[in-house]
Scaffold this active site. Structure first.
Site, PDB file in Angstrom:
ATOM      1  N   LYS A 144      32.338  -0.394  -1.907  1.00 47.97           N
ATOM      2  CA  LYS A 144      31.064  -0.710  -2.210  1.00 47.97           C
ATOM      3  C   LYS A 144      30.294  -1.651  -1.447  1.00 47.97           C
ATOM      4  O   LYS A 144      30.966  -2.688  -1.142  1.00 47.97           O
ATOM      5  CB  LYS A 144      31.126  -1.182  -3.642  1.00 47.97           C
ATOM      6  N   SER A 152      28.712  -1.167 -14.386  1.00 49.30           N
ATOM      7  CA  SER A 152      28.541  -0.600 -13.096  1.00 49.30           C
ATOM      8  C   SER A 152      29.850   0.254 -12.489  1.00 49.30           C
ATOM      9  O   SER A 152      29.529   0.642 -11.461  1.00 49.30           O
ATOM     10  CB  SER A 152      28.060  -1.833 -12.311  1.00 49.30           C
ATOM     11  N   SER A 205      26.020   0.057 -10.851  1.00 50.30           N
ATOM     12  CA  SER A 205      25.232   0.020  -9.600  1.00 50.30           C
ATOM     13  C   SER A 205      26.365   0.460  -8.526  1.00 50.30           C
ATOM     14  O   SER A 205      25.893   0.566  -7.370  1.00 50.30           O
ATOM     15  CB  SER A 205      25.330  -1.653  -9.279  1.00 50.30           C
TER      16      SER A 205
END
Length: 496
Positions: free
Chosen positions: A79, A183, A159
């Site tokens: 990420k 997330s 996210s």
């Protein structure tokens, strides 16, 4: 490589699976993954899950495999709020597009040291979805909008949206997500993969763009529980720069041990009835999952739990206070003088670049964070909510009912993405905020699908019970009777 239909693209994903008893060919797998990225992310449905990737991945995988390390050259996508030395770490924002620090976060260094190959960076909800109340999960100014491989007009959730979509699409063996409150588990659930949110303090947060020192953690996103356990074994560990991890080495282990042998016979499991929600298809899948547990001898205990009065307001106070404090601390480690120094600098940047940064939604949470400076109020909110989720929450529920784990559906099916109006969470499904705010381990395992849209099954327990939660996840995975959906790489259509 060119494919003309979504069906052909799906064949790229499903071709040549590696069986458990076959030798692992890291280089060949990496080559297939690059082909999938080219066919499905750069072209075809353009999932926008991957921001940047390593074209030399197969060569690095071969080298790592020959070194005989535990990960054996397996590829990992990261990420883009976690630093790797090869590429900038942007958190999805144009304000950090040149944030090339040349350093690895300790969790990344751990993965490399264990034979993992960092394959690239994944898209995310910009600033890990803390910028605005009306955001659209999966969108960032750097990466655009991530699409869900199971239904490309549906949301990939935030996210860690790019990490979830990338693993569902077969772009790497595993991905790293980060979670503050849902997330990792939400994108894992709606993309039909496994997601594991570790105990806060099991994995270092150093050189990770922060929201909350109390709640932030990184964790693996994979296709199986075993793979999640294998990657957690590689990335976990104490870090002198992150005081929360002081006990990590004590609790770190080979998390793959015992997964195959764990029995649910006689295991008491608490069922969070108030958090099942009101989505009929999800409820039906959840009841099937409970039957699967009972078929293996688990003893199910219904548990009633309600969120305390004022809980959500206090939660926001904690996040916003820690955001402005912790963001300044992270930005202060950046040597590039062109980078912002504070959250206020980021707010100013967004206003000055509003056409690109603020077109679809604003930054009201950032602006609120700048005004959330009352430390006494913050301390009271923090202590109250930690007590509500720990001593009076998970710890109490486990002890009072004599159960080892708590379970609930993870979240509802993916909603239709709407950049104009923002996200559309609904149905009251899930209890993930309890382990998120408590800082306790939480796994989501694919539970089935509602109209071809994946839904996950959540299992969580007390602090440092990461290994036990992984074992329970593996046991459910083995017992599961529901059929799992295959990504279509097409817009959603009703089941025939």
């Amino acid at each position: 490589m060119r494919h003309t239909t979504a069906a052909a693209l799906a064949l790229v994903l499903l071709a040549s699976p590696v069986l458990a008893d076959e030798p692992y060919d890291a280089a060949a797998e990496a080559q297939q993954q690059l082909a999938r990225i080219a066919a499905l992310d750069d072209a075809g449905p353009q999932l926008n899950a991957v921001i940047v990737y390593e074209p030399e991945g197969p060569n690095y995988a071969n080298e790592a495999s020959e070194a005989g390390m535990p990960l054996d050259g397996r590829t990992v996508l990261v990420k883009d709020n976690i630093e790797t030395f090869e590429w900038p770490t942007t958190a999805g924002s144009l304000a950090l597009r040149d944030n090339a620090t040349g350093r690895d976060a300790p969790l990344i260094a751990n993965i490399r040291a264990n034979g993992g190959v960092i394959m690239g960076k994944t898209n995310l909800s910009e600033w890990a979805n803390i910028r605005d109340n009306r955001s659209t999960s999966g969108w960032s100014a750097i990466g655009g909008l991530t699409r869900n491989p199971h239904a490309t007009d549906r949301n990939a959730c935030g996210s860690s949206s790019g990490s979830g979509a990338a693993i569902a699409a077969g772009f790497a063996w595993a991905a790293i997500g980060t979670e503050t409150n849902g997330s990792i588990t939400c994108p894992a659930s709606v993309n039909g993969i496994v997601g594991f949110k570790a105990t806060v303090g099991m994995v270092s947060r150093t050189h990770v763009v922060p929201i909350s020192a109390t709640q932030d953690t990184a964790g693996p996103m994979t296709r199986t529980v075993h793979d999640a356990a294998l990657l957690l074994s590689a990335m976990a560990g104490s870090d002198p720069l992150d005081p929360a991890t002081a006990e990590a080495d004590t609790h770190k282990t080979d998390f793959t041990t015992g997964l195959d042998d764990f029995s649910l016979a006689g295991v008491r499991i608490g069922v969070m009835r108030n958090q099942v929600g009101n989505v009929a298809g999800v409820t039906a899948l959840f009841e099937q999952a409970l039957s699967d547990l009972e078929s293996q001898g688990a003893v199910l205990i219904d548990i009633e739990y309600d969120w305390p009065d004022g809980f959500w307001g206090r939660s926001l106070t904690v996040l916003l206070f820690e955001l402005q404090r912790d963001m300044a601390a992270y930005l202060g480690t950046l040597e590039d003088g062109s980078m912002p120094d504070t959250l206020a600098d980021i707010v100013t940047f967004n206003r000055e670049n509003s056409e690109k940064e603020l077109r679809w939604f604003g930054q009201d949470l950032f602006e609120q964070a700048l005004e959330t400076t009352d430390e006494a109020a913050y301390r009271e909110a923090l202590e109250t909510n930690l007590k509500a989720t720990r001593e009076d929450g998970i710890d109490r529920l486990l002890a009072e009912h004599g159960v080892q784990f708590l379970v609930a559906p993870t979240t509802g099916p993916a909603w239709s993405t709407d950049l104009v109006n923002g996200d559309n969470f609904g149905g009251g499904v899930g209890a993930g905020s309890l382990p998120a705010i408590a800082g306790y381990p939480h796994i989501t395992v694919p539970m089935g699908a509602v109209e071809r849209l994946p839904v996950g099954f959540s299992i969580f327990a007390g602090k440092w019970q990461d290994h036990e939660v992984l074992k329970a996840g593996a046991a459910y995975e083995k017992a599961r009777t529901a059929e799992l959906p295959t990504p279509s790489f097409d817009p959603w259509k009703p089941a025939e």
